[in-house]
Design a protein around this motif. Structure first.
Motif, short mmCIF file in Angstrom:
data_model
loop_
_atom_site.label_atom_id
_atom_site.label_comp_id
_atom_site.label_asym_id
_atom_site.label_seq_id
_atom_site.Cartn_x
_atom_site.Cartn_y
_atom_site.Cartn_z
N PHE A 38 29.75 -35.83 -9.12
CA PHE A 38 28.91 -36.85 -8.72
C PHE A 38 27.54 -36.73 -9.16
N PHE A 39 26.96 -35.27 -9.23
CA PHE A 39 25.69 -35.17 -9.56
C PHE A 39 25.76 -35.02 -11.01
N ALA A 40 26.72 -34.56 -11.64
CA ALA A 40 26.76 -34.61 -13.29
C ALA A 40 26.64 -36.07 -13.66
N LEU A 106 15.15 -35.18 -14.61
CA LEU A 106 14.99 -33.53 -13.91
C LEU A 106 15.37 -33.80 -12.42
N LEU A 107 15.12 -34.77 -11.54
CA LEU A 107 15.65 -34.75 -10.29
C LEU A 107 17.35 -34.93 -10.56
N GLY A 108 17.97 -35.74 -11.12
CA GLY A 108 19.55 -35.52 -11.27
C GLY A 108 19.89 -34.29 -11.59
N ALA A 109 19.25 -33.57 -12.73
CA ALA A 109 19.68 -32.38 -13.05
C ALA A 109 19.61 -31.54 -12.07
N GLY A 143 16.36 -22.80 -13.79
CA GLY A 143 16.97 -21.96 -14.83
C GLY A 143 18.07 -22.40 -15.37
N ILE A 144 18.94 -23.00 -14.15
CA ILE A 144 20.34 -23.65 -14.56
C ILE A 144 19.95 -24.65 -15.44
N ILE A 145 19.04 -25.68 -15.06
CA ILE A 145 18.75 -26.84 -16.05
C ILE A 145 18.41 -26.38 -17.41
#
Length: 334
Positions: A38-40, A106-109, A143-145
């Motif tokens: 979902f978040f992806a 940015l919010l979604g990622a 960092g993951i982003i």
């Protein structure tokens, strides 16, 4: 059933994959896969909007190069990538529109990064008290982003190299080399992302197998996953039109999330030595009890207070008045 259970426990070639499947079921990891998918999905479209807009600004005078870069960036999504390219347009050249797209991406990622941290710490049964808190969890998310961004850039670059080789023996050699190089890059990026997403008690050496499996799975999906998604789109596009692309994209993201979670579970079972498992309990074996104890420890949300070594710092208040009378009455009834 008991004979089948004893047979699989005696043979490691069966006991290990059964333990991975059992751990996946015990963790209810299917819900975690749905959360990641979902978040992806939520983060993908704002990122595509920003990408199309930036390419339109930077490569305004070269539309051919713009299309080539966009095709390379969408190469990670077989069949769906072409559909996405034709259905996603830029958000204009205004600074306001670009700022809105960047904030949305940015919010979604960050939602995807936060969900990844939650999922991996749950799979490794890290207690809540030992998970990174604010602001460290935010720093890990960004960092993951950054790692995801590096992955997109690296994939785009390697896809461009593979397309540059052309046909012939030289072109085939270049394409094979780009596939091998992209596999190594994907493994490295998965390793770094997994390390950022889990608490520090899970070390680098504990996650090499998950990174290797996830990289191989991702590469296989790039090559063969198009057949699966094409079948999904063939059945849904005629009925739902553009929504068929959405259904195919969700199916693609969920498949990737599920296989990645299985890769992590395989590493958890290997590191914690959680095999063989009992298929039809009771009774429970040592590995079953170890898994269920880790679930109980994972729910610890407050750090236990340590007792003071100085007796003078401890004071016990005697009950007085009505409290003492109620305590006495309770003792008499007992």
């Amino acid at each position: 059933m008991r004979r089948i259970d004893r047979f699989q426990q005696r043979h490691p070639a069966l006991a290990y994959p059964v333990a991975v499947w059992k751990k996946f079921s015990d963790d209810r990891a299917g819900y975690l896969c749905a959360l990641l998918a979902f978040f992806a999905f939520v983060s993908l479209f704002p990122l595509l909007l920003v990408l199309v807009t930036v390419l339109g600004l930077l490569l305004h005078g070269n539309p051919d190069l713009q299309h080539r870069v966009l095709n390379s960036a969408l190469a990670d999504f077989p069949v769906i990538g072409q559909q996405l390219k034709t259905n996603v347009n830029g958000i204009g050249r205004s600074g306001f529109g670009l700022a809105v797209g960047i904030i949305g991406s940015l919010l979604g990622a960050r939602g995807l990064a936060d969900a990844t941290q939650y999922a991996l710490n749950k799979l490794w049964a890290v207690p809540y008290t030992r998970r990174p808190g604010f602001p460290h969890n935010w720093l890990r998310s960004y960092g993951i982003i950054a790692v995801l961004g590096l992955g997109v850039l690296a994939t785009t670059f390697l896809s461009g190299i593979g397309a540059w080789g052309g046909n012939g023996v030289f072109g085939i050699g270049v394409q094979v080399a780009s596939v091998i190089l992209s596999l190594i890059v994907n493994m490295s990026l998965f390793w770094l992302a997994f390390h950022l997403a889990t608490a520090k008690e899970v070390g680098w050496r504990d996650q090499w197998l998950a990174a290797a499996l996830a990289g191989v799975v991702w590469q296989i999906l790039q090559i063969t996953g198009g057949l699966i998604v094409a079948h999904q789109l063939r059945n849904s596009s005629s009925l739902y039109g553009v929504f068929g692309v959405v259904l195919g994209l969700i199916a693609w993201l969920y498949l990737q999330a599920r296989l990645t979670v299985y890769a992590v579970e395989a590493d958890v079972v290997r590191v914690r030595k959680l095999w063989p498992r009992t298929l039809f309990p009771p009774p429970l074996n040592d590995q079953d009890e170890r898994v269920y104890r880790s679930y109980a420890a994972m729910e610890q949300r407050v750090k236990p207070e340590t007792a003071s070594a100085d007796p003078s710092e401890e004071s016990v208040q005697e009950p007085t008045g009505e409290v003492a009378e109620k305590s006495s009455a309770t003792a008499d009834r007992a």
